[in-house]
Design an enzyme around this catalytic site. Structure first.
Site, PDB file in Angstrom:
ATOM      1  N   TYR A 271       0.840  -1.196   0.000  1.00 37.06           N
ATOM      2  CA  TYR A 271       0.000   0.000   0.000  1.00 37.06           C
ATOM      3  C   TYR A 271       0.880   1.253   0.000  1.00 37.06           C
ATOM      4  O   TYR A 271       1.887   1.315   0.710  1.00 37.06           O
ATOM      5  CB  TYR A 271      -0.922  -0.036   1.227  1.00 37.06           C
ATOM      6  CG  TYR A 271      -1.578   1.277   1.551  1.00 37.06           C
ATOM      7  CD1 TYR A 271      -2.360   1.941   0.602  1.00 37.06           C
ATOM      8  CD2 TYR A 271      -1.422   1.869   2.804  1.00 37.06           C
ATOM      9  CE1 TYR A 271      -2.962   3.157   0.894  1.00 37.06           C
ATOM     10  CE2 TYR A 271      -2.027   3.076   3.103  1.00 37.06           C
ATOM     11  CZ  TYR A 271      -2.787   3.720   2.141  1.00 37.06           C
ATOM     12  OH  TYR A 271      -3.373   4.925   2.432  1.00 37.06           O
TER      13      TYR A 271
ATOM     14  N   ASP B 173      -0.487  -7.899   6.944  1.00 37.86           N
ATOM     15  CA  ASP B 173      -1.583  -6.963   6.750  1.00 37.86           C
ATOM     16  C   ASP B 173      -2.738  -7.745   6.124  1.00 37.86           C
ATOM     17  O   ASP B 173      -2.675  -8.159   4.973  1.00 37.86           O
ATOM     18  CB  ASP B 173      -1.150  -5.813   5.833  1.00 37.86           C
ATOM     19  CG  ASP B 173      -2.204  -4.723   5.722  1.00 37.86           C
ATOM     20  OD1 ASP B 173      -3.396  -5.028   5.884  1.00 37.86           O
ATOM     21  OD2 ASP B 173      -1.834  -3.560   5.462  1.00 37.86           O
TER      22      ASP B 173
END
Length: 387
Positions: free
Chosen positions: A101, A173
């Site tokens: 990300y 994550d």
């Protein structure tokens, strides 16, 4: 999702009120609590450190992810930062995905520039690159599977095993999958992190993050640092997450089914060059998705076969898909990663990661799938008529 996990999600925080018997948990908004006596504090003394409402959502998320405890923070990025703050020093090495990300990339890169810790971005699908990275004895490795925005899946079990062998902490994550579709602690991870802003909230009205640990020592350290730097989540946000958690399973199931139908539609479009989604056999890590996931999720990306002018026309022609960052809400969103979620990455870094100027990411919501497909179809027709 097991029956036990489904029960946890639905019943989180219910029937905990001893005073009035409220079915839904009260919101404890008080910032401070009186002492029972001199030098005799209660369990709850100050809400930055510990709050009754936050306790409930932390317990629920910990149970869903099969951990021993959790720390709820005020954003997903503060959860990521808290992990690094708690376990890394200026001499530490962090191994991160080269296609993570954009916010995580920006944080790691900027902290590396300040010598807070060292970071090495690698392709975690490349076994050779992984072996070379672990030879450097990293202190922590962050795994993002599936990755954002290219939905690449990596072998969580193997990477966590390699981390244990060199004494590194493994962090996964799990924002895209949620506890409904994947449980990284069961696959060997030390820590699991979520941006609760996304699917856990599901309504685009809360900012929050969470870290779940498999070991009490890890959670104790995270709890101490969270209070120390003041990144814990507010009571009202905790209450909203409890409310949202009760609909997590049906939201995920509906959005995921919609995504699969949209993918079948996109396969037939001439202006779609390539689709990225863990359900596709050609997707990077498909074999691992089949092994470690209980579903494929509701995030997909695709390469638009056109130019900036046509891309702008396509996006402006959509009525149901909102051009916006974030993901995981009940509404469908579309984003342009290069200029939005991953704008903080350099052009070179985006090129290495495979994030092109024609890449679009869709967060599929829970609307009627036929309405969503009709919206896309109308936009593609407008594009075709303009060529």
């Amino acid at each position: 999702m097991t029956l036990k996990q489904a029960t946890i999600a639905v019943h989180s925080g219910l029937n905990t009120d001893k005073q009035y018997g409220c079915v839904s948990s009260p919101i404890y908004l008080s910032s401070t609590y009186n002492f029972i006596n001199f030098k005799e504090p209660r369990i709850h003394d100050y809400s930055r450190r510990i709050n009754p409402t936050r306790d409930l959502i932390q317990k629920a998320l910990s149970e869903l992810e099969k951990g021993v405890g959790a720390v709820l923070t005020n954003t997903g990025m503060s959860a990521i930062h808290l992990i690094m703050m708690s376990f890394l020093t200026p001499h530490s090495l962090l191994i991160a995905p080269y296609d993570c990300y954009g916010g995580s990339y920006r944080l790691f890169y900027s902290m590396n520039q300040r010598n807070a810790y060292h970071v090495k971005f690698i392709n975690q699908s490349d076994i050779s690159a992984l072996n070379i990275a672990f030879e450097k004895k990293p202190n922590l490795i962050l795994i993002e599977s599936p990755s954002n925005p290219l939905l690449r899946v990596v072998d969580i079990t193997n990477i966590c095993k390699l981390a244990r062998e060199v004494g590194a902490i493994s962090v996964v994550d799990n924002t895209f999958m949620t506890p409904v579709l994947q449980n990284p602690i069961s696959l060997g991870a030390d820590l699991v992190v979520h941006s609760c802003t996304k699917y856990i909230s599901g309504h685009s009205d809360v900012l929050a993050g969470v870290i779940i640990a498999k070991d009490p020592e890890l959670i104790n350290k995270l709890t101490w640092w969270a209070n120390n730097i003041g990144v814990t989540a507010a009571a009202f946000d905790s209450y909203l997450l409890l409310r949202s958690l009760r609909t997590l399973i049906p939201r995920i199931e509906t959005a995921q089914n919609n995504a699969l139908k949209i993918i079948e539609y996109l396969k037939r479009q001439k202006l779609v060059k390539k689709i990225y989604h863990p359900s596709l056999i050609e997707n990077v890590g498909y074999q691992y998705a089949m092994k470690q996931q209980r579903g494929f999720g509701a995030i997909l990306s695709f390469e638009f076969d056109g130019n900036d002018k046509l891309l702008k026309l396509f996006l402006n022609s959509l009525k149901l898909f909102t051009l916006a960052e974030s993901l995981g809400g009940v509404e469908s969103l579309i984003s342009h990663p290069s200029s939005m979620t991953h704008a903080g990455m350099s052009s070179e870094a985006k090129s290495i990661a495979g994030i092109s100027e024609m890449l679009l990411r869709i967060s599929v919501g829970i609307e009627d799938h036929e309405d969503l497909i009709n919206d896309l179809d109308n936009a593609f027709e407008i594009i075709s008529d303009s060529i």
